[in-house]
Scaffold this motif. Structure first.
Motif, short mmCIF file in Angstrom:
data_model
loop_
_atom_site.label_atom_id
_atom_site.label_comp_id
_atom_site.label_asym_id
_atom_site.label_seq_id
_atom_site.Cartn_x
_atom_site.Cartn_y
_atom_site.Cartn_z
N PRO A 177 0.86 -1.31 -0.07
CA PRO A 177 0.11 0.07 -0.09
C PRO A 177 0.79 1.11 0.35
O PRO A 177 0.50 2.34 -0.68
CB PRO A 177 -0.47 -0.23 1.58
N GLN A 178 2.31 0.80 0.56
CA GLN A 178 3.08 2.17 1.13
C GLN A 178 4.08 2.84 -0.49
O GLN A 178 4.34 3.92 -1.08
CB GLN A 178 3.49 2.98 2.43
N ILE A 179 4.02 1.49 -1.02
CA ILE A 179 4.96 1.53 -2.24
C ILE A 179 3.87 1.13 -3.66
O ILE A 179 4.67 2.43 -4.63
CB ILE A 179 5.83 -0.19 -2.88
N ILE B 254 -5.19 -3.62 -3.90
CA ILE B 254 -5.21 -3.39 -2.49
C ILE B 254 -5.77 -3.07 -1.77
O ILE B 254 -7.16 -3.70 -0.90
CB ILE B 254 -4.53 -2.33 -2.44
N ALA B 255 -7.13 -2.08 -2.58
CA ALA B 255 -8.60 -2.07 -1.95
C ALA B 255 -9.42 -2.89 -1.75
O ALA B 255 -10.84 -2.62 -1.26
CB ALA B 255 -9.06 -1.24 -2.86
N ALA B 256 -9.06 -3.83 -2.69
CA ALA B 256 -9.76 -5.20 -2.68
C ALA B 256 -9.78 -5.83 -1.10
O ALA B 256 -10.65 -7.13 -0.78
CB ALA B 256 -10.37 -6.21 -3.45
N VAL B 257 -8.37 -6.07 -0.64
CA VAL B 257 -8.54 -6.75 0.49
C VAL B 257 -7.82 -6.15 1.07
O VAL B 257 -7.40 -6.36 2.50
CB VAL B 257 -7.23 -7.68 0.01
N ALA C 120 1.47 2.17 9.52
CA ALA C 120 2.01 2.35 8.05
C ALA C 120 2.44 3.72 7.58
O ALA C 120 2.94 3.95 6.69
CB ALA C 120 0.62 2.05 7.82
N TRP C 121 1.71 4.48 8.35
CA TRP C 121 1.74 5.76 8.62
C TRP C 121 3.54 6.39 8.31
O TRP C 121 4.18 7.11 7.16
CB TRP C 121 0.68 7.18 9.40
N ARG C 122 3.78 6.22 9.16
CA ARG C 122 5.36 6.38 9.72
C ARG C 122 6.57 5.87 8.14
O ARG C 122 7.00 6.56 7.87
CB ARG C 122 5.80 6.18 10.98
N ARG C 123 5.78 4.35 8.06
CA ARG C 123 6.49 4.08 6.62
C ARG C 123 6.10 5.06 5.81
O ARG C 123 7.66 4.90 4.83
CB ARG C 123 6.27 2.83 6.89
N LEU C 124 5.09 5.08 5.29
CA LEU C 124 4.51 6.46 3.43
C LEU C 124 5.97 7.37 3.89
O LEU C 124 6.19 7.70 3.31
CB LEU C 124 3.61 6.78 4.26
N ALA C 125 5.95 8.03 5.11
CA ALA C 125 6.26 9.23 5.10
C ALA C 125 8.35 8.99 5.15
O ALA C 125 8.81 10.19 5.32
CB ALA C 125 6.34 10.11 6.70
N ASP C 126 8.57 7.72 6.02
CA ASP C 126 9.98 7.70 5.96
C ASP C 126 10.41 8.12 4.75
O ASP C 126 10.66 7.69 3.52
CB ASP C 126 10.41 6.67 6.36
N PRO C 127 11.74 9.03 4.27
CA PRO C 127 12.64 8.41 3.51
C PRO C 127 13.32 7.88 3.00
O PRO C 127 14.05 7.15 2.08
CB PRO C 127 14.37 10.28 4.48
N LEU D 36 -9.08 11.72 1.59
CA LEU D 36 -7.93 11.22 1.65
C LEU D 36 -7.92 9.91 2.13
O LEU D 36 -7.02 8.98 1.67
CB LEU D 36 -7.35 12.23 1.87
N MET D 37 -8.35 9.76 3.47
CA MET D 37 -8.40 9.08 3.92
C MET D 37 -8.83 7.25 4.05
O MET D 37 -8.72 6.38 4.03
CB MET D 37 -8.71 8.83 5.49
N THR D 38 -9.38 7.97 2.30
CA THR D 38 -9.94 5.99 1.73
C THR D 38 -8.91 5.82 0.64
O THR D 38 -9.22 4.88 0.54
CB THR D 38 -11.22 6.70 0.98
N PHE D 39 -7.70 6.33 0.64
CA PHE D 39 -6.97 6.54 -0.43
C PHE D 39 -6.27 5.21 0.51
O PHE D 39 -5.47 5.63 1.28
CB PHE D 39 -6.39 7.25 -1.47
N PRO D 40 -5.43 4.16 -0.61
CA PRO D 40 -4.49 3.43 -0.59
C PRO D 40 -3.07 3.20 0.17
O PRO D 40 -2.73 2.49 1.04
CB PRO D 40 -4.31 2.81 -1.17
N SER D 41 -2.80 4.14 -0.33
CA SER D 41 -1.47 5.16 0.54
C SER D 41 -1.70 5.33 2.23
O SER D 41 -0.77 4.95 2.84
CB SER D 41 -1.47 6.58 0.21
#
Length: 552
Positions: free
Chosen positions: A60-62, A72-75, A128-135, A190-195
């Motif tokens: 989801p974060q990639i 992704i949204a189906a699972v 997940a969100w920290r991982r998304l933002a992590d450089p 925005l929170m509905t988005f897979p990221s």
């Protein structure tokens, strides 16, 4: 919120048969023969759906492409999902409380489980969100943390602060608190988005580098779970997730996604009963448009050509304008695609977002870079003088789907005919490779697309800032960057009317300098078997949702 009457009138004007509501992003729920009724009896069964490109990532974060997002949204499910009209509705969140100043959200989570039986917790979102933002993750969608307005997001993205300082924390297993740096009017959407989907930290660490690459390394908390998957697979198998909190509402036994790129083979498979849902292309639309199983649905995707301005000659604005005006967009949508697509003379599509004035972003805004072959020749002559050369040859990267190749071949012929001395050579490759080449700047001209992640013009305009990973052409304009930054995090973000005006100014800058050459806004001509209903088509975010599908 748009009125249905107004949206339908817009839809007719666009020659698309659909209904859109709510913030400019909407949907069509499949219900053949116009019934729209629920199936009285269902036998479960497996829904068989055609894709024309492979799934690029199940992380989801990639993930960055619409095909991956659909699976992704189906699972997987986030705090919010969307209803049939595209409005955000609570999903993993049992309740949501927003502070009066709009800067703090407190979510209470449902008693939900992952497919391995472990509980979905607030830490799954924090991780997940920290991982998304992590450089260190190097996610191309890391910028979404800033779009969401998470406190300290920009500093975390820049590596100036640690991920633990991102404005999200788990007060306990079922309480998630989110702090924003400024109010974000479209935050729930925005929170509905897979990221922003959760990831179980323990499972992620156990999977290691193999996370998201097989059925054994993908954990589900959504309606379905993965039964069979591998990278670049041509068939993906999903089965119903009995651990899902709302499993009783899921009628299908599973979904089978099949990658078929060739249009004729797609329709043979559909007619043979090997597919329930198939996308038409070109002449097929004319052939099947009177069929009761034919559906024409809107899509928010903008297809455009991106010139790499680091390539000699393409830094010249007159040469870019010459190319942009030299091909017949009407012929592309009417004679090649024939699927409800419309001419794009803009960088921000129609029916994407509604402003503070209640009007669509496109209302009252002039078209840009409309086809004008004589004007194209004038720009070409200027460019030749400025660059001191008479002939130009560039390679255009194109993905290997039939429709993309047909459009590219037409553009190639038109440019070469209308700009004598200009040659385009096509490089055809799988979408994944095309995207990788463009992201790396290893291309000259590219035919590409972008689908809206959320119902705001920023989902497009943010792409052309200097440091955006999606700014394939490497255009840079300090004034433009300043407008976008202010609209995201500065003074403009606090003034909706001024922000809306500034975003229109920003679009004009992109178009005036021919940063991209818009081609068309996508429509989809789709065949759906008469015994199938409940597929939700959306023009923003995840384009198809399968949770409520029934198959008689």
């Amino acid at each position: 919120m748009k009125s249905i009457k107004k949206l339908l009138s817009l839809a007719v004007a666009m020659s698309l048969t659909f209904s859109l509501v709510a913030c400019g992003g909407g949907s069509k729920t499949s219900g053949n023969n116009g019934s729209g009724s629920e199936a009285s009896e269902t036998s479960g069964g497996t829904l068989k759906v055609q894709f024309d490109v492979e799934v690029a990532s199940m992380d989801p974060q990639i993930a960055t492409d619409g095909t991956s997002f659909e699976v992704i949204a189906a699972v997987t499910e986030g705090l919010y999902s969307v209803d049939a009209d595209g409005n955000p509705i609570l999903a993993m969140a049992e309740s949501a409380e927003k502070s009066e100043d709009g800067l703090t959200y407190t979510f209470k989570l449902k008693d939900a489980k992952w497919s391995n039986g472990t509980a979905v917790t607030a830490n799954d979102f924090v991780f997940a969100w920290r991982r998304l933002a992590d450089p260190k993750t190097a996610s191309e969608y890391a910028f979404m943390a800033s779009i969401a307005g998470f406190k300290n997001a920009d500093a975390v993205l820049a590596g100036e602060k640690g991920v633990e300082e991102l404005g999200v924390k788990a007060e306990d297993d079922k309480t998630l608190v989110v702090e924003l740096s400024h109010p974000v009017t479209f935050f729930e959407s925005l929170m509905t988005f897979p990221s922003f989907y959760p990831v179980n930290e323990e499972f992620f660490k156990q999977a290691g580098d193999n996370f998201g690459t097989s059925a054994d390394t993908i954990l589900a908390n959504g309606p379905f779970k993965i039964a069979s998957y591998e990278p670049a697979a041509t068939t993906i198998e999903l089965v119903k997730n009995d651990q899902y909190w709302d499993a009783s509402s899921v009628k299908l036994d599973g979904i089978q996604f099949q990658v078929i790129k060739e249009a004729q083979q797609t329709m043979l498979s559909y007619q043979n009963g090997d597919l329930d849902v198939a996308t038409l292309a070109g002449e097929q639309v004319e052939q099947f448009k009177t069929d009761p199983e034919f559906n024409n649905v809107a899509a928010g995707y903008l297809w455009y050509i991106s010139p790499n301005q680091k390539v000699k000659g393409l830094e010249n604005e007159n040469l870019r304008k010459a190319i942009a005006l030299s091909f017949d967009k009407e012929a592309i949508v009417n004679n090649i695609l024939k699927d409800g697509s419309i001419v794009a003379d803009f960088a921000v599509p129609k029916l994407l977002a509604t402003g503070p004035d209640g009007k669509d972003f496109r209302e009252g805004v002039q078209p840009y870079l409309s086809t004008d072959k004589e004007k194209a020749k004038e720009y070409f002559e200027k460019a030749k003088k400025e660059l001191g050369q008479e002939t130009f040859t560039y390679k255009m990267v194109v993905e290997d789907t039939e429709s993309a190749q047909n459009v590219a071949q037409f553009i190639q012929a038109q440019v070469q005919e209308n700009l004598p001395g200009f040659t385009i050579e096509l490089e055809v490759m799988p979408k994944k490779n095309r995207v990788e080449r463009m992201q790396a700047g290893d291309y000259e001209i590219g035919l590409t697309r972008w689908g809206p992640d959320y119902a705001d013009p920023m989902t497009y305009l943010d792409m052309w800032t200097t440091d955006s990973p999606n700014n394939y052409g490497l255009w840079s304009n300090a004034e433009y960057d300043k407008i976008i930054e202010s609209a995201k995090n500065g003074e403009l973000s606090l003034d909706p009317e001024a922000r809306w005006t500034a975003l229109k100014d920003a679009e004009k800058m992109v178009m005036d300098e021919a940063v991209i050459f818009p081609v068309y806004q996508k429509g989809n001509a789709v065949m759906i078997k008469s015994n199938v209903s409940g597929i939700e088509y959306h023009s923003v975010g995840v384009t198809r949702i399968f949770k409520n599908v029934t198959k008689k």
